[in-house]
Structure formats: structure tokens, C-alpha cells
Enzyme design. Structure first.
Site, PDB file in Angstrom:
ATOM      1  N   TYR A  79     -15.114  -2.985   9.888  1.00 14.87           N
ATOM      2  CA  TYR A  79     -13.746  -2.450   9.857  1.00 14.87           C
ATOM      3  C   TYR A  79     -13.061  -2.733  11.196  1.00 14.87           C
ATOM      4  O   TYR A  79     -11.915  -3.206  11.235  1.00 14.87           O
ATOM      5  CB  TYR A  79     -13.751  -0.948   9.548  1.00 14.87           C
ATOM      6  CG  TYR A  79     -12.349  -0.354   9.558  1.00 14.87           C
ATOM      7  CD1 TYR A  79     -11.420  -0.714   8.583  1.00 14.87           C
ATOM      8  CD2 TYR A  79     -11.946   0.525  10.567  1.00 14.87           C
ATOM      9  CE1 TYR A  79     -10.120  -0.194   8.609  1.00 14.87           C
ATOM     10  CE2 TYR A  79     -10.657   1.042  10.596  1.00 14.87           C
ATOM     11  CZ  TYR A  79      -9.752   0.679   9.617  1.00 14.87           C
ATOM     12  OH  TYR A  79      -8.464   1.179   9.638  1.00 14.87           O
ATOM     13  N   THR A 135       1.216   3.397  -2.455  1.00 14.44           N
ATOM     14  CA  THR A 135       0.803   4.402  -3.453  1.00 14.44           C
ATOM     15  C   THR A 135       0.187   5.641  -2.798  1.00 14.44           C
ATOM     16  O   THR A 135      -0.151   6.597  -3.488  1.00 14.44           O
ATOM     17  CB  THR A 135      -0.234   3.810  -4.426  1.00 14.44           C
ATOM     18  OG1 THR A 135      -1.339   3.314  -3.662  1.00 14.44           O
ATOM     19  CG2 THR A 135       0.350   2.687  -5.268  1.00 14.44           C
ATOM     20  N   PRO A 181      -2.767   3.317  14.957  1.00 11.09           N
ATOM     21  CA  PRO A 181      -3.011   4.758  14.999  1.00 11.09           C
ATOM     22  C   PRO A 181      -4.486   5.143  15.141  1.00 11.09           C
ATOM     23  O   PRO A 181      -5.383   4.378  14.785  1.00 11.09           O
ATOM     24  CB  PRO A 181      -2.495   5.258  13.636  1.00 11.09           C
ATOM     25  CG  PRO A 181      -1.906   4.073  12.929  1.00 11.09           C
ATOM     26  CD  PRO A 181      -2.508   2.849  13.584  1.00 11.09           C
ATOM     27  N   GLY A 182      -4.676   6.394  15.606  1.00  7.97           N
ATOM     28  CA  GLY A 182      -5.976   7.062  15.529  1.00  7.97           C
ATOM     29  C   GLY A 182      -6.065   7.782  14.188  1.00  7.97           C
ATOM     30  O   GLY A 182      -5.457   7.340  13.196  1.00  7.97           O
ATOM     31  N   ARG A 187      -2.325   0.707  -8.037  1.00  5.07           N
ATOM     32  CA  ARG A 187      -2.216   1.802  -9.013  1.00  5.07           C
ATOM     33  C   ARG A 187      -0.786   1.914  -9.532  1.00  5.07           C
ATOM     34  O   ARG A 187       0.080   2.514  -8.896  1.00  5.07           O
ATOM     35  CB  ARG A 187      -2.666   3.112  -8.359  1.00  5.07           C
ATOM     36  CG  ARG A 187      -4.184   3.183  -8.213  1.00  5.07           C
ATOM     37  CD  ARG A 187      -4.626   4.341  -7.367  1.00  5.07           C
ATOM     38  NE  ARG A 187      -4.337   4.161  -5.958  1.00  5.07           N
ATOM     39  CZ  ARG A 187      -4.638   5.058  -5.016  1.00  5.07           C
ATOM     40  NH1 ARG A 187      -5.232   6.183  -5.336  1.00  5.07           N
ATOM     41  NH2 ARG A 187      -4.346   4.813  -3.744  1.00  5.07           N
ATOM     42  N   THR A 237      -5.333  11.007   5.284  1.00  8.52           N
ATOM     43  CA  THR A 237      -4.791  10.342   4.084  1.00  8.52           C
ATOM     44  C   THR A 237      -5.968  10.202   3.112  1.00  8.52           C
ATOM     45  O   THR A 237      -6.983  10.879   3.269  1.00  8.52           O
ATOM     46  CB  THR A 237      -4.267   8.924   4.437  1.00  8.52           C
ATOM     47  OG1 THR A 237      -5.374   8.169   4.938  1.00  8.52           O
ATOM     48  CG2 THR A 237      -3.162   8.960   5.478  1.00  8.52           C
ATOM     49  N   GLY A 265       0.824  -1.223   0.000  1.00 14.76           N
ATOM     50  CA  GLY A 265       0.000   0.000   0.000  1.00 14.76           C
ATOM     51  C   GLY A 265       0.848   1.258   0.000  1.00 14.76           C
ATOM     52  O   GLY A 265       0.580   2.205   0.746  1.00 14.76           O
ATOM     53  N   ASP A 322      -3.144  -6.859  -6.754  1.00 12.05           N
ATOM     54  CA  ASP A 322      -4.237  -6.707  -5.794  1.00 12.05           C
ATOM     55  C   ASP A 322      -3.972  -7.701  -4.667  1.00 12.05           C
ATOM     56  O   ASP A 322      -3.926  -8.917  -4.907  1.00 12.05           O
ATOM     57  CB  ASP A 322      -5.575  -6.995  -6.500  1.00 12.05           C
ATOM     58  CG  ASP A 322      -6.762  -6.662  -5.603  1.00 12.05           C
ATOM     59  OD1 ASP A 322      -6.671  -6.855  -4.369  1.00 12.05           O
ATOM     60  OD2 ASP A 322      -7.787  -6.210  -6.130  1.00 12.05           O
TER      61      ASP A 322
HETATM   62  P1  NDP Z   1      -4.756   5.320   2.004  1.00 11.15           P
HETATM   63  O1  NDP Z   1      -6.085   5.089   1.387  1.00 11.15           O
HETATM   64  O2  NDP Z   1      -4.106   6.622   1.813  1.00 11.15           O
HETATM   65  O3  NDP Z   1      -3.751   4.148   1.529  1.00 11.15           O
HETATM   66  C1  NDP Z   1      -4.166   2.804   1.462  1.00 11.15           C
HETATM   67  C2  NDP Z   1      -3.147   1.997   0.668  1.00 11.15           C
HETATM   68  O4  NDP Z   1      -3.585   0.623   0.656  1.00 11.15           O
HETATM   69  C3  NDP Z   1      -3.031   2.442  -0.762  1.00 11.15           C
HETATM   70  O5  NDP Z   1      -1.683   2.490  -1.144  1.00 11.15           O
HETATM   71  C4  NDP Z   1      -3.762   1.365  -1.555  1.00 11.15           C
HETATM   72  O6  NDP Z   1      -3.145   1.163  -2.828  1.00 11.15           O
HETATM   73  C5  NDP Z   1      -3.520   0.141  -0.675  1.00 11.15           C
HETATM   74  N1  NDP Z   1      -4.539  -0.869  -0.943  1.00 11.15           N
HETATM   75  C6  NDP Z   1      -5.871  -0.814  -0.632  1.00 11.15           C
HETATM   76  N2  NDP Z   1      -6.514  -1.888  -1.128  1.00 11.15           N
HETATM   77  C7  NDP Z   1      -5.584  -2.644  -1.758  1.00 11.15           C
HETATM   78  C8  NDP Z   1      -5.628  -3.867  -2.498  1.00 11.15           C
HETATM   79  N3  NDP Z   1      -6.784  -4.553  -2.661  1.00 11.15           N
HETATM   80  N4  NDP Z   1      -4.478  -4.351  -3.024  1.00 11.15           N
HETATM   81  C9  NDP Z   1      -3.317  -3.675  -2.862  1.00 11.15           C
HETATM   82  N5  NDP Z   1      -3.205  -2.526  -2.180  1.00 11.15           N
HETATM   83  C10 NDP Z   1      -4.333  -2.006  -1.649  1.00 11.15           C
HETATM   84  O7  NDP Z   1      -4.963   5.023   3.556  1.00 11.15           O
HETATM   85  P2  NDP Z   1      -3.964   5.016   4.823  1.00 11.15           P
HETATM   86  O8  NDP Z   1      -2.580   5.327   4.441  1.00 11.15           O
HETATM   87  O9  NDP Z   1      -4.605   5.827   5.863  1.00 11.15           O
HETATM   88  O10 NDP Z   1      -4.111   3.487   5.236  1.00 11.15           O
HETATM   89  C11 NDP Z   1      -3.020   2.623   5.431  1.00 11.15           C
HETATM   90  C12 NDP Z   1      -3.329   1.671   6.572  1.00 11.15           C
HETATM   91  O11 NDP Z   1      -3.487   2.420   7.780  1.00 11.15           O
HETATM   92  C13 NDP Z   1      -4.627   0.874   6.403  1.00 11.15           C
HETATM   93  O12 NDP Z   1      -4.382  -0.460   6.816  1.00 11.15           O
HETATM   94  C14 NDP Z   1      -5.601   1.575   7.367  1.00 11.15           C
HETATM   95  O13 NDP Z   1      -6.587   0.690   7.826  1.00 11.15           O
HETATM   96  C15 NDP Z   1      -4.652   1.989   8.460  1.00 11.15           C
HETATM   97  N6  NDP Z   1      -5.101   3.066   9.339  1.00 11.15           N
HETATM   98  C16 NDP Z   1      -5.478   4.288   8.825  1.00 11.15           C
HETATM   99  C17 NDP Z   1      -5.892   5.301   9.678  1.00 11.15           C
HETATM  100  C18 NDP Z   1      -6.363   6.626   9.181  1.00 11.15           C
HETATM  101  O14 NDP Z   1      -7.031   7.360   9.938  1.00 11.15           O
HETATM  102  N7  NDP Z   1      -6.029   7.029   7.953  1.00 11.15           N
HETATM  103  C19 NDP Z   1      -5.872   5.107  11.132  1.00 11.15           C
HETATM  104  C20 NDP Z   1      -5.468   3.796  11.561  1.00 11.15           C
HETATM  105  C21 NDP Z   1      -5.077   2.835  10.683  1.00 11.15           C
HETATM  106  P3  NDP Z   1      -3.942   1.047  -4.218  1.00 11.15           P
HETATM  107  O15 NDP Z   1      -5.242   1.791  -4.077  1.00 11.15           O
HETATM  108  O16 NDP Z   1      -2.993   1.630  -5.227  1.00 11.15           O
HETATM  109  O17 NDP Z   1      -4.124  -0.417  -4.417  1.00 11.15           O
HETATM  110  C1  8X3 Z   2      -8.777   4.310  11.072  1.00 12.04           C
HETATM  111  C2  8X3 Z   2      -9.154   5.102  12.273  1.00 12.04           C
HETATM  112  O1  8X3 Z   2     -11.038   5.663  13.897  1.00 12.04           O
HETATM  113  O2  8X3 Z   2     -11.568   5.715  11.508  1.00 12.04           O
HETATM  114  O3  8X3 Z   2      -8.323   3.058  11.396  1.00 12.04           O
HETATM  115  O4  8X3 Z   2     -11.269   3.634  12.640  1.00 12.04           O
HETATM  116  S1  8X3 Z   2     -10.837   5.003  12.576  1.00 12.04           S
END
Ligand code: NDP
Ligand code: 8X3
Length: 253
Positions: free
Chosen positions: A153, A11, A183-184, A35, A188, A9, A60
Site C-alpha cells: 500500500y 460512492t 492525509p493521515g 457500486r 471511512t 470513488g 471498475d
Molecule cells: P472508502 O473505502 O470509503 O472509498 C473508496 C472509494 O474508492 C469508493 O468509492 C470505491 O468505490 C472506490 N474504488 C475502490 N476500488 C475501485 C475500483 N476498482 N474501481 C472504481 N472505484 C473503486 O475509502 P476512502 O474514502 O478513505 O479512500 C479514498 C482515497 O483516500 C483512497 O485513495 C485512499 O487510499 C486514500 N486515503 C485514505 C485514508 C484513510 O485513512 N481513510 C488516508 C489517506 C489516504 P466502489 O467500491 O463503489 O467501487
Molecule cells: C491511509 C492511511 O496510515 O492507513 O492511507 O496508510 S494509513
């Protein structure tokens, strides 16, 4: 020291920031995501800025055959992965269970739980064989608490919490470190994905307080990999100062 680091992930968001900090510190990186244009952009930028090697792999993570093929066909020079950052993941929808969309549930379970397992199944044998390695699973406050409408989720992130603990008990005898960062709220593309492209709704999530930036988490992920070989961080909950729990925020009007 250059440790080959695989970041899923990469990207966007946390994964992209992890790619940057590991590259900045001289590590060769394998970056994954669906992507391909973004993977190429990140690869080009980091190679030219930091002079490291980058291997972009587009697949994927929900497709186990594609995951297995990508890892089993790594060229020799990329085969010595030492750090795996299990970051790819998403939330889709925010709804009660009794009104929930089955397709949203499948996407979250297939990505956050099964995808994380598929890539771990492909990479961890290398760690066990080499008797070293570090897995960092990106969990969430949603894996520690449950909040209304977050149901599935939250369940997937509770699964990441359990899988992390299981990995640690199984890999301890092989000298492999296992860390979870939970994280909270981080600003992104996460909320844009959750609200299926509704940018206004997504922006609303971060209004009135200062959320974490993806770089804040990437710095911490990187820090956990810099500790002496006998020191491991098992689990860290990292929140914005203005967020006390999944549902308690200090939001100013
Ligand atoms: P983004 O949406 O910015 O990034 C998500 C990344 O996951 C992208 O690079 C996307 O790549 C990749 N991804 C999603 N689905 C697939 C798939 N089927 N195959 C391959 N790659 C995939 O979100 P975040 O950076 O915030 O999220 C990263 C992680 O952090 C996640 O696990 C999320 O649950 C976790 N998280 C996020 C929080 C928040 O508040 N943002 C808080 C706590 C945890 P692409 O689309 O190119 O495939
Ligand atoms: C992402 C944070 O609070 O939206 O994991 O679940 S929350």
C-alpha cells in the site's frame, strides 16, 4: 463559477464528501465507482438538494477499456471537465512481504496506480487541449513514509507521489494545476476494506483518538480549487491532531 468536476470513488468516504461540497458550491459533477446503487443514491440526493447536474458513471477503474469508453462516450455537455479528483483507491490486507497475499498486492497496484493512470490518460488530453484544468491526486501519509506491514500500500501511494510530481513537470507548460493531498487517518470504509469486512478490527483503528472525517479532506480539496489562476497548492500533508506520523498517535485508553 460552474466547473465540471470528475470525482473517482464517489460512492463512499472522501469521494462522496467531495461530491457533496462541489455540488453545494454549484458545480456539475461526474461521479464514478463500481457500486451503481450508491452512485444513483448520491446522484439523486445532490441533484435534489443543490439543483446541479450529476452524471453517474459505473466502471471498475482497473479496466482500461471501460475507463476509456466511459470518457470517450461522454455527451458534449459533459466533455468540458475542468477538475479531476483522483480519489478511488484502497488498502487490502496488512501483512509482511514474505507472508503477503499476491492477490491483495495486485488489487492495490491495479487500483491505486494503474487505475489512477488510466483515468488520467483519458481525461488529461482535454485539459491540455483547453490549456486549463486541475488534477487533484489523493495520496496518503503512506506515500511519504513506510510503516510495518503497509509495504505494498505504501509503495502504491509513493507511486502516486511520484506520478503527481511527474504530471506537474509535464503539464506546467499547459496551464494545468496539479495538487496532491496526503492525509493521515480518516474514518471511512477504508479500514473495513483493508480488513476484508472485519468491522471490529476496522473500528479498532480509530479507537482512543479523533480521526479526520472525510468532510475535513473534501473541504481542503475544494479550497485548492478556489485559488486564483496563478496560485497552486502542490502538496499538502493533512493529519489528525492526535497523529504525528504513520505510527505515532496520542491514543487514550
Ligand atoms: P472508502 O473505502 O470509503 O472509498 C473508496 C472509494 O474508492 C469508493 O468509492 C470505491 O468505490 C472506490 N474504488 C475502490 N476500488 C475501485 C475500483 N476498482 N474501481 C472504481 N472505484 C473503486 O475509502 P476512502 O474514502 O478513505 O479512500 C479514498 C482515497 O483516500 C483512497 O485513495 C485512499 O487510499 C486514500 N486515503 C485514505 C485514508 C484513510 O485513512 N481513510 C488516508 C489517506 C489516504 P466502489 O467500491 O463503489 O467501487
Ligand atoms: C491511509 C492511511 O496510515 O492507513 O492511507 O496508510 S494509513
Amino acid at each position: 463559477m460552474n466547473k465540471i468536476t470528475l470525482i473517482t470513488g464517489a460512492t463512499s468516504g472522501i469521494g462522496r464528501s467531495c461530491a457533496t461540497i462541489f455540488a453545494k458550491n454549484g458545480h456539475d459533477i461526474i461521479i464514478t465507482g463500481r457500486r451503481i446503487d450508491r452512485l444513483e443514491e448520491v446522484s439523486k440526493e445532490l441533484k435534489s438538494k443543490y439543483g446541479i447536474n450529476v452524471l453517474p458513471l459505473a466502471f471498475d477503474i482497473r479496466n482500461n477499456n471501460d475507463v476509456k469508453n466511459a470518457i470517450s462516450s461522454l455527451p458534449d455537455e459533459w466533455n468540458k471537465i475542468e477538475i479531476l479528483i483522483n480519489n478511488a483507491g484502497l488498502a487490502v490486507g496488512l501483512n509482511t512481504i514474505h507472508e503477503g497475499e499476491i492477490d491483495d498486492w495486485e488489487r492495490m497496484i491495479d487500483t491505486n496506480v494503474k487505475g489512477l493512470l488510466y483515468i488520467s490518460r483519458a481525461v488529461l488530453p482535454l485539459f491540455v487541449k483547453n490549456k486549463k484544468g486541475h488534477v487533484i491526486n489523493i495520496g496518503s501519509i503512506a506515500g511519504k513514509e513506510v510503516y510495518p506491514f503497509g509495504n505494498v500500500y505504501c509503495a502504491t501511494k509513493h507511486a502516486v507521489d511520484a506520478i503527481t510530481k511527474a504530471m506537474r513537470t509535464e503539464l506546467v507548460k499547459d496551464g494545468v494545476k496539479v495538487t496532491q493531498i496526503a492525509p493521515g487517518a480518516i474514518e471511512t470504509e477504508f479500514s473495513i476494506v483493508r480488513f476484508k469486512g472485519d468491522k471490529e478490527k476496522a473500528d479498532g483503528i480509530y479507537k482512543g483518538f479523533k480521526p479526520l472525517k472525510p468532510e475535513d479532506i473534501a473541504d481542503i480539496v475544494y479550497y485548492t480549487t478556489t485559488l486564483p489562476s496563478h496560485v497552486n497548492i502542490n502538496d499538502l500533508i493533512v493529519m489528525p491532531t492526535a497523529q504525528a506520523s504513520s505510527t505515532v498517535f496520542d491514543k487514550k485508553a
